[in-house]
Scaffold this active site. Sequence first.
Site, short mmCIF file in Angstrom:
data_model
loop_
_atom_site.label_atom_id
_atom_site.label_comp_id
_atom_site.label_asym_id
_atom_site.label_seq_id
_atom_site.Cartn_x
_atom_site.Cartn_y
_atom_site.Cartn_z
N SER A 187 0.82 -1.22 0.00
CA SER A 187 0.00 0.00 0.00
C SER A 187 0.85 1.27 0.00
O SER A 187 1.60 1.52 -0.92
CB SER A 187 -0.96 -0.05 1.19
OG SER A 187 -1.92 0.96 1.13
N ASP A 231 -2.49 6.09 -3.51
CA ASP A 231 -1.36 5.44 -2.85
C ASP A 231 -0.82 4.33 -3.75
O ASP A 231 -1.24 4.19 -4.89
CB ASP A 231 -1.75 4.93 -1.46
CG ASP A 231 -2.79 3.81 -1.53
OD1 ASP A 231 -3.44 3.66 -2.57
OD2 ASP A 231 -2.95 3.10 -0.52
N ASP A 245 -1.12 1.14 -4.09
CA ASP A 245 -1.98 0.14 -4.72
C ASP A 245 -3.32 0.71 -5.15
O ASP A 245 -4.21 -0.02 -5.57
CB ASP A 245 -2.17 -1.09 -3.84
CG ASP A 245 -2.95 -0.80 -2.56
OD1 ASP A 245 -2.96 0.37 -2.12
OD2 ASP A 245 -3.54 -1.74 -2.00
N ASP A 264 -5.94 1.98 -3.73
CA ASP A 264 -7.23 1.81 -3.04
C ASP A 264 -7.54 2.99 -2.13
O ASP A 264 -8.54 2.99 -1.44
CB ASP A 264 -7.27 0.49 -2.26
CG ASP A 264 -6.28 0.43 -1.10
OD1 ASP A 264 -5.43 1.34 -0.98
OD2 ASP A 264 -6.35 -0.54 -0.31
#
Length: 445
Positions: free
Chosen positions: A102, A241, A243, A245
Amino acid sequence: MGRTYFGTDGIRGRANGRKLNAAIAMKVGQAAGRHFLRGAHKHRVVIGKDTRLSGYMMENALVAGFTSVGMDVIMTGPLPTPAVALLTREMRADIGVMISASHNPYEDNGIKLFGPDGFKLSDEDEEAIEAAMAVEQPLAEGDAIGRARRIEDARGRYIHAVKQSLPEDVRLDGLKIVVDCANGAAYNVTPTAIWELGAEVVAMGVEPNGLNINDGVGSTALDAIQQRVVDEGADLGIALDGDADRLIVIDEKGQKVDGDQIMALIGSRWAKDGKLRGGGVVATVMSNLGLERFLAGEGLELVRTKVGDRYVLEAMKAGGYNVGGEQSGHMILLDHATTGDGTVAALQVLAALVRSGKPASEMLHLFDPVPQLLKNVRYEGGDPLEAPSVQKVIAAANGELDGKGRLVIRKSGTEPLIRVMAEGDDEAQVNRLVDEICAAVEAAA
């Protein structure tokens, strides 16, 4: 049972460290694969990743683990976490895996798991997988060993899906949008999707090299995009960010707009349009008291959960809500995705911007946040929160606030940190209480 590997968002740690390395990743693949070998059909898993250098190692180890217990593997290459969740469901896979840490630096990595419905696994599933990792798993033999293949059109499938989330009557023509992809998983898909919808896109954080994910860019390093929005004269900035999400928005003045304001906007707009379900919004204990007061003024409820978007999701599903998220920027919009999706949430913000005709700074400032302060205290071992000296200071702080504010103190689920947050109408009091608690924790750590 106690958890050795799984935290609040899957497994996360230093790549090639004690908690996360190739051997452990292979065990995860074997244990998770065996756990989802249900029914007589041919089983398959979808594996995506972000742009970290260690992603190659982790991907190969997971492929070895899954195929060794008889699961076929579909690899997507770099792709946002919500895209993996989407493809898991669309491709009728038994499990989905996202290799990502993340917002963490490139040295870290992680493993997030999704069930066949595209939702993150329950605590019970994670505990069962962790227990299975401790014992040797039966291996497939002969022609029961799994196969692996890479699909080339995963990005296009996701771009098509996220564009469908924008209302059909909305076009982004005439808007200039800065899109910061954190040199992460969305470096290709998000700028492309927004450009295809008509906006002029200024892309940054789109040159991943394996080592620069979240490095001075993205939703946790906003200085660069804030300056870029102002320099470009852009209408809005979108910061994701690693990833993708998570979403933080930057208005045309270069000011940060966090997840609380985004939830206030989407929740209130959807309520007016008759689209909001559940009569409110789900957020965590970290969301600002100002959000709760704003929603109450709109006749809407704020349901709070413990920290972690998976717990927000569980409450949403249990209560029939379709809007939820975290102050940090995870936005879960169940009409369009099964997990946090920064790009889908950004498109909802852009739709509201187009329809309102107002500048972002006006449209996205729906309430004045109550003074809030969050500080982290690193600790090496033990449990500082159990120390009598710390409990005494916390009790005194709660007594002072007494209905005039809130105190949230918790251990991080991903790092050895104690997070201390206080909020209330008296900013000086909030700052003092946080400092006093942090000092007590440091002394006991």
